[in-house]
Design an enzyme around this catalytic site. Sequence first.
Site, PDB file in Angstrom:
ATOM      1  N   VAL A  11      35.830  45.352  43.465  1.00  0.00           N
ATOM      2  CA  VAL A  11      35.288  46.909  43.254  1.00  0.00           C
ATOM      3  C   VAL A  11      36.728  47.665  43.693  1.00  0.00           C
ATOM      4  CG1 VAL A  11      32.707  46.761  43.434  1.00  0.00           C
ATOM      5  CG2 VAL A  11      34.054  46.571  45.481  1.00  0.00           C
ATOM      6  N   CYS A  12      37.044  48.419  42.862  1.00  0.00           N
ATOM      7  CA  CYS A  12      38.518  49.146  43.235  1.00  0.00           C
ATOM      8  C   CYS A  12      38.218  50.538  42.982  1.00  0.00           C
ATOM      9  CB  CYS A  12      39.446  48.535  42.555  1.00  0.00           C
ATOM     10  SG  CYS A  12      39.738  46.828  42.844  1.00  0.00           S
ATOM     11  N   THR A  13      39.213  51.498  43.720  1.00  0.00           N
ATOM     12  CA  THR A  13      39.337  52.658  43.252  1.00  0.00           C
ATOM     13  C   THR A  13      40.776  52.980  42.883  1.00  0.00           C
ATOM     14  OG1 THR A  13      37.666  53.279  45.102  1.00  0.00           O
ATOM     15  CG2 THR A  13      38.990  55.169  44.363  1.00  0.00           C
TER      16      THR A  13
ATOM     17  N   ARG B  48      31.743  55.810  45.442  1.00  0.00           N
ATOM     18  CA  ARG B  48      32.848  56.157  45.928  1.00  0.00           C
ATOM     19  C   ARG B  48      33.724  57.186  45.274  1.00  0.00           C
ATOM     20  NH1 ARG B  48      35.265  51.382  44.262  1.00  0.00           N
ATOM     21  NH2 ARG B  48      33.343  50.823  43.479  1.00  0.00           N
TER      22      ARG B  48
END
Length: 387
Positions: free
Chosen positions: A134-136, A325
Amino acid sequence: MQLLRKYLLSKRLCLTLQFAEDCKIHEYPPSGPTYKGNVPKYIINLDLPPRERWSYIIHDKKAELKAVIQNLRNILISFLHNKKYMAALESKLAWLGSTLPPPFKEEIEGIASAAEISLGDIVVFNIFYEIFTVCTSIIAEDKTGKLYHARNLDFGLFLGWDVKNSSWSVTKELKPLMVSLEFQRNNKTVFKSANFAGYVGMISGVKPGAFSLTMNERFSLDGGYIGLFEWIIGQRDGWWMSFLTRSVLENGTSYEDAKDKLSNAKLLAPAYFILGGNKSGEGCVITRTRSAVLDIWPLDLEKGTWYLVETNYDHWKDPFVLDNRRVPAMKCLNQTMQENISLSTIYNVLSTKPVLNKLTVSTTLLEVSDGRMETYLRDCPDPCSPW
């Protein structure tokens, strides 16, 4: 239904408040408890035979790579409950490695040999990004038209929660494997990438003067497991996500060329490709199914869209109630304002909980016109969201 919606909204608010904090403003240059150090730099010589390209990096990182592989093996054994099943799986994975396209097949074989690790284990290491991340990612344009691109790499979801240390065990062990790579041909830079030693696909990268690129996983029922099954039974006309990004960084000639390749290639798994260029307005998020483009979301200065934030959810939908996020990142970018945007202020945004969380391995900053890439290892002190 209305009561359920109100409950979920209140639950989301409680979770956001539990781990949220005021937007950080003095985190760059990196220091303090969230900063765990710089990453080592290496050159990958594309003029060498593929089996030799990673040898000296693996010589330096052999122990760290073995530690991650052993942790992954232990997790798989805990699911399979039988070492014989594990041996059979490794045999199948070694066969899977033999079916990969060049130069990835040869590079993976060279890594396995240099690390003295079975080919099946190295294959697992090279495909698990497509399942447990899971990334931003953020692209922003300043008032002068200069573009900035950055991302938090959040890796290891559901892979071994360490209760004693309040951390994900695989996330912790991946940090020493993080490296900064410069791929060269004829002693000239082709592209740069922030990556794991021994991982031949590309997660984040910049082609100086041309474009920057990050990749985020997209959750879908038509997921990567279907593409993997199709590959196993012989239908091999799709790209592994990270192999495609590597090919685009290596062979792409411009922002538009990269956008075309990322939009039209058939994939084994759905994905988000976050692409930045070298001119005003050259920035977009490409939302992909395995076979088609669902949406291309561009920067649009005339409509006030001077930044894009992509986590792991379609931008036109609300994020998952337990994993928001996006809103904290947008709040901090709005608070920063376009006239103050830079790589250092974006680093502040990516340092703010829950954008920074227990899964965060590193933060990478990219700037195309200068060919600049900086990568820093991260930590999230308690209280901190597990993802």
